[in-house]
Write an enzyme that holds these catalytic residues in place. Structure first.
Site, short mmCIF file in Angstrom:
data_model
loop_
_atom_site.label_atom_id
_atom_site.label_comp_id
_atom_site.label_asym_id
_atom_site.label_seq_id
_atom_site.Cartn_x
_atom_site.Cartn_y
_atom_site.Cartn_z
N VAL A 288 0.84 -1.21 0.00
CA VAL A 288 0.00 0.00 0.00
C VAL A 288 0.87 1.25 0.00
O VAL A 288 0.59 2.23 -0.69
CB VAL A 288 -0.95 -0.01 1.22
CG1 VAL A 288 -1.65 1.33 1.37
CG2 VAL A 288 -1.97 -1.12 1.07
N ALA A 289 1.96 1.21 0.77
CA ALA A 289 2.86 2.36 0.84
C ALA A 289 3.57 2.60 -0.48
O ALA A 289 3.87 3.74 -0.84
CB ALA A 289 3.88 2.16 1.95
N GLU A 293 -2.10 5.38 -4.37
CA GLU A 293 -3.46 5.00 -4.78
C GLU A 293 -4.24 6.13 -5.43
O GLU A 293 -5.08 5.90 -6.29
CB GLU A 293 -4.24 4.49 -3.55
CG GLU A 293 -3.76 3.18 -2.98
CD GLU A 293 -2.54 3.33 -2.08
OE1 GLU A 293 -2.03 2.31 -1.61
OE2 GLU A 293 -2.10 4.48 -1.85
N ASP A 335 -3.99 22.98 -41.72
CA ASP A 335 -4.63 23.50 -42.92
C ASP A 335 -4.25 24.97 -43.08
O ASP A 335 -3.95 25.65 -42.09
CB ASP A 335 -6.15 23.40 -42.81
CG ASP A 335 -6.65 21.98 -42.99
OD1 ASP A 335 -5.91 21.19 -43.58
OD2 ASP A 335 -7.75 21.67 -42.53
N ASP A 644 -10.91 20.04 -41.02
CA ASP A 644 -12.29 20.48 -40.85
C ASP A 644 -13.29 19.66 -41.66
O ASP A 644 -14.49 19.74 -41.44
CB ASP A 644 -12.43 21.97 -41.21
CG ASP A 644 -11.93 22.26 -42.63
OD1 ASP A 644 -11.62 21.31 -43.36
OD2 ASP A 644 -11.87 23.46 -42.98
N ASP A 648 -10.83 14.61 -43.53
CA ASP A 648 -9.77 14.74 -42.54
C ASP A 648 -9.93 13.78 -41.37
O ASP A 648 -9.00 13.59 -40.58
CB ASP A 648 -9.74 16.17 -41.98
CG ASP A 648 -9.38 17.20 -43.03
OD1 ASP A 648 -8.54 16.88 -43.89
OD2 ASP A 648 -9.95 18.30 -43.02
N ASN A 738 -1.81 8.65 1.96
CA ASN A 738 -1.77 8.57 0.51
C ASN A 738 -3.01 9.15 -0.16
O ASN A 738 -2.92 9.73 -1.25
CB ASN A 738 -1.62 7.11 0.07
CG ASN A 738 -0.21 6.59 0.30
OD1 ASN A 738 0.65 7.29 0.82
ND2 ASN A 738 0.03 5.34 -0.07
N ASP A 742 -2.36 13.51 1.06
CA ASP A 742 -1.79 13.80 -0.25
C ASP A 742 -2.85 14.31 -1.22
O ASP A 742 -2.59 15.19 -2.05
CB ASP A 742 -1.13 12.54 -0.83
CG ASP A 742 0.16 12.19 -0.10
OD1 ASP A 742 0.59 12.99 0.74
OD2 ASP A 742 0.73 11.12 -0.39
#
Length: 914
Positions: A288-289, A293, A335, A644, A648, A738, A742
């Site tokens: 997990v560290a 996540e 173009d 356009d 294209d 986390n 964070d």
């Protein structure tokens, strides 16, 4: 002989006579019988564009989980459930599901191009069957049917013309040709691009003028439109540079997580005396560290906020990863018409009365002056110039009008330019047209190359025939020329002077028109074509062009400074395209111009060898654009392609980033593109590139912030095991840091304002990773500092107050490191105090929120059993803040030493080392 349901190679139809086309299709001039049509419908199938069924929502949802990073998180979730850590597992699972939902929503919109293409098809068609005109559903049209075309119709299928009367078709969405194309029967050379096959009409193109009859050569997926649909279905979107970088980062982190978890598991059993079951929980905490996540969700949010900023700069992003791709762009294929140029024809030069005049002003606004060339001072009036301007007003079907948005035309852009030029000369179109009403006319024809109109003179004593068209045609009809208000014979010297002026205009990429007139007695109200082709008096020349946008010229210079190559793709002929390219600074040095015909003769290998030297492509086909994109990408370029039209769409989809025009673009192009310009301006692309570089720099700061935090957690756990300390952090504490701590800081870090000029250095290489030397050095320096401070307080407080308080102190210290480190991550090279501690107000709010949440976890009794925390004293809080600030002073000292040692900044904020 071919069967009616099959078609020969497309080039064959325009190169054979009408009778041969009918014979090959087993068709008759009176059309098919109903029985024949029904049989052919069974053989050829309905005249519709087929679409392949796309993946359903469930498959799209599960596709979002195809990532090494996600695989690791899923494994951690399963282990957490199996070991009774349901809270940890549920939190991780919610993050993954939210991220997948965002990805599905983005993809669902990006796959609508084929549906928009189908909506373009004509719902009804008028055909001739057994000599009787019928209106039938367009899907029932079959090869061999005779289409009856009239102004306002939309062509139901690809067809070969049998007869026409002033027939004009708008093929701009298919070929890029801005003017309606004159269509007429006849046999043409075999090797011709689609745009020059003037004896054919194409599915879904509208008829703008005249009438015609054509035999259907292809229906449904066998048409040119069907080929485009097939190409779009087969073209796969390439992963963006960001997606590739994140995939590599995810793989690296996944391997690291497995390796570290296994190492910690073994160390705990061999050195710490823990049981395998106990160490399994520790290994899960380590996994997990090791994995941030919240990274997928944070990246999506940062990109989405970048999208909002870019929308304010006239760029609408349809795929989130495209935001960052812009910052990696190395080549922009643009173009010309309407993007680099204004898409407003402007008269810039006149020849009248034996003199050349310059016309100032741009666009359709009748604002400017007409001055004799080479003479300074005020504009001069001349009867010869006035006569030419009035002729351009009367032999003209356009209307110039002013609205709140500026001046606009209704009608042909070339004729609009003549009206604007007349206004600059003091001529009022409405007044002239009222005084000289039109009596008769001959419309413009590409065969004769002129138009003619008959008008009653203002004095009502005579009528005048006005002719306007190609100089080589009009001059050939003239016997006199207007000089100083008088008709004089057109001598060889005067003819040569006019031809020289024409050549000089054309050499400067001007489109040149000529005007002439002929007077008749009063009472003449009709004329025949032969009247317009003899005994004319030459009035003069207009030289016009579609001027470059001033901001586009500056943007091209900015792009070059930023190390981005600009390539122009246009429907113009090569000579005109090269001249425009010179005006805007594209063809400097050894840059080449290549026509569509020359491009078709190049093999893919030859194109790859030359593609880096080609700056202009003229008269290209839809397949050419795909080849250009493929060749550039094979050479390692990150390609942005503008477009356009319907033609294209495949190239837009295959490019690293497709850019559609919001004003002139078709729905098909917009649906296939990653970005839509609401102002159709090339400068907006360069602004978007700048924004993309800023966003990547901020994403790099976010990843640096998160990985340093995760590395600090891993080092903390690993060192604790090695020195025999209890685990200073639980899995749920790590998840809190986390995801919550964070999370509150990372999004504000991703909103960091621009530092310096990000366009002053070259783009990042295609395969350059998110982690570079500066990133790695700082991470390896900061993470041990954070781990050491966390372990020091854990050990110190554990000796005095016990394990619960010590773990709470370690948890809070690690969280506090994140608060401080969020400020440290704002700049890679500049001191925090140089850029301003409070200059990112969103970070102040984010860190403030993180502090409040941490106080809640530490001091709210409800949270104590969930997080295994206990209350801290004010002195302990002060100690936490003091220790956490160490990472700021270490970073400031490092930057100071770097600046003093090297004397200048060597690493740019966007991540490019100089």
């Amino acid at each position: 002989m071919d069967s009616p349901g099959e078609t020969p190679p497309p080039a064959a139809w325009h190169a054979i006579p009408e009778a041969a086309a009918l014979d090959r299709l087993r068709a008759r001039p009176a059309g098919l019988s109903p029985a024949e049509a029904s049989a052919r419908l069974l053989g050829a199938g309905p005249n519709v564009l087929q679409t392949a069924p796309g993946p359903n929502l469930l498959l799209r949802f599960f596709a979002q989980f195809r990532s090494p990073l996600v695989y690791m998180l899923l494994i951690a979730t399963l282990i957490s459930f199996a070991t009774g850590h349901a809270v940890d597992a549920v939190v991780i699972l919610i993050v993954l599901i939210l991220n997948a939902v965002v990805g599905v929503a983005q993809e669902w919109r990006a796959e609508q191009a084929l549906e928009a293409l189908r909506r373009l098809a004509a719902p009804r068609a008028r055909v001739l069957r057994d000599g009787v005109a019928q209106v039938i559903p367009a899907e029932d049209v079959v090869p061999g049917d005779l289409l009856l075309l009239d102004s306002g119709d939309r062509v139901a299928a690809d067809a070969r013309l049998l007869e026409s009367s002033e027939l004009q078709v708008d093929e701009s969405a298919l070929t890029g040709e801005s003017r309606p194309v004159e269509k007429q029967p006849g046999v043409l050379p075999e090797r011709l691009p689609l745009a020059d096959q003037t004896n054919r009409v194409w599915m879904a193109t509208p008829v703008t003028h005249g009438r015609g009859r054509a035999v259907v050569t292809a229906t449904g997926m066998n048409t040119v439109m069907g080929e485009i649909a097939r190409e779009m279905r087969s073209v796969q979107r390439a992963d963006t540079p960001l997606q590739r970088r994140l995939a590599r980062l995810g793989s690296l982190m996944g391997y690291a997580a497995v390796g570290l978890s296994l190492l910690i598991f073994l160390l705990g059993i061999l050195l710490g005396g823990y049981t395998p079951v106990e160490m399994l929980l520790v290994a899960v905490a380590a996994a997990v560290a090791a994995i941030p996540e919240g990274l997928p969700a944070v990246i999506s949010v940062v990109l989405a906020l970048g999208v909002q900023r870019m929308a304010a700069r006239h760029a609408i992003i349809r795929r989130l990863p495209a935001v960052e791709t812009l910052g990696s762009t190395t080549v922009i294929c643009s173009d010309k018409t309407g993007t680099i140029t204004r898409n407003e024809m402007t008269v810039t030069r006149l020849w009248a009365g034996g003199r050349v005049y310059d016309v100032t002003g741009e666009g359709y606004a009748p604002e400017g002056e007409i001055r004799p060339r080479g003479e300074a001072g005020a504009a001069a009036s001349s009867p010869d110039v006035d006569a030419l301007l009035i002729l351009g007003v009367l032999a003209n079907d356009a209307v110039l009008e002013e609205t709140r948005d500026g001046w606009h035309i209704q009608g042909d852009p070339t004729e609009g330019a003549l009206l604007a030029a007349a206004g600059k000369g003091g001529i009022t179109p409405e007044t002239e047209r009222a005084q000289a009403p039109r009596l008769d006319e001959l419309p413009f024809s590409s065969r004769t190359k002129y138009m003619a109109t008959l008008h009653r003179r203002p004095q009502a004593s005579a009528t005048v025939l006005l002719v306007k068209g190609a100089p080589e045609a009009v001059l050939g009809f003239c016997t006199h020329v207007l000089l100083q208000g008088r008709r004089v014979p057109l001598t060889d010297d005067l003819r040569a002077a006019i031809l020289d002026a024409h050549a000089a205009f054309a050499g400067d990429a001007l489109r040149v028109l000529a005007g002439a007139y002929r007077e008749f007695h009063a009472g003449t109200e009709q004329f025949e074509r032969h009247h317009a082709e003899q005994h004319l008096t030459f009035a003069g020349l207009w030289g016009m062009l579609d001027p470059p946008r001033p901001d586009a010229v500056r943007a091209i210079a900015d792009a070059h400074q930023a190390g981005i190559r600009v390539v122009m793709i246009t429907g113009d002929h090569a000579v005109t395209a090269s001249a425009i390219a010179r005006r805007i600074g594209l063809t400097e040095g050894e840059a080449e111009t290549v026509s569509g015909e020359a491009l078709a003769a190049l093999s893919d290998a030859a194109l790859r060898r030359r593609v880096d030297r080609i700056a202009v492509y003229a008269r290209v086909s839809p397949n050419d654009k795909l080849r250009i994109v493929a060749a550039l990408r094979d050479r390692g370029a990150v390609v942005a392609m503008t477009g356009d039209g319907v033609n294209d769409a495949p190239a837009l989809k295959s490019a690293d980033i497709g850019v559609a025009m919001g004003i002139t673009g078709t729905e098909v192009a917009k649906e296939a593109a990653d970005m839509v310009l609401t102002d159709d301006n090339f400068a907006t692309i360069v602004h978007a590139v700048e924004e993309g570089r800023i966003i990547f720099g901020n994403l790099q700061k976010v990843v640096f912030f998160l990985l340093t935090s995760n590395l600090a957690e891993i080092v903390t756990l690993l060192v604790a095991l090695l020195v025999g300390l209890p685990l200073p952090l639980t899995a749920v504490m790590i998840l809190w840091v986390n995801l919550v701590t964070d999370g509150a800081c990372t999004i504000p870090v991703g909103l960091e304002p621009q530092h310096g000029d990000v366009l002053s250095h070259p783009p990042r290489p295609r395969e350059a990773g998110i982690i570079d030397a500066n990133f790695l050095h700082r991470m390896l320096l900061h993470a041990p500092v954070m781990a050491a401070g966390t372990l020091l307080l854990f050990w110190w407080e554990g000796r005095i107050y016990g394990e619960d308080v010590a773990r709470t102190m370690a948890f809070t210290t690690l969280a506090a490191y994140q608060w401080v480190h969020a400020f440290v991550a704002r700049s890679r090279v500049s001191s925090l105090f140089a850029i301003g501690v409070t200059s990112n107000r969103w970070l102040l709010y984010g860190v403030g929120l993180a502090v409040l949440l941490q106080v809640m976890v530490v001091h709210w009794d409800v949270m104590h059993p969930i997080f295994s925390t206990t209350d801290l004293t004010l002195a302990q809080w002060g100690l936490v803040i003091l220790v956490a600030s160490a990472v700021l002073w270490v970073d400031e000292l490092t930057k100071l030493i770097l600046h003093r040692r090297q004397g200048h900044v060597v690493v740019k904020e966007s991540g490019v080392t100089r």
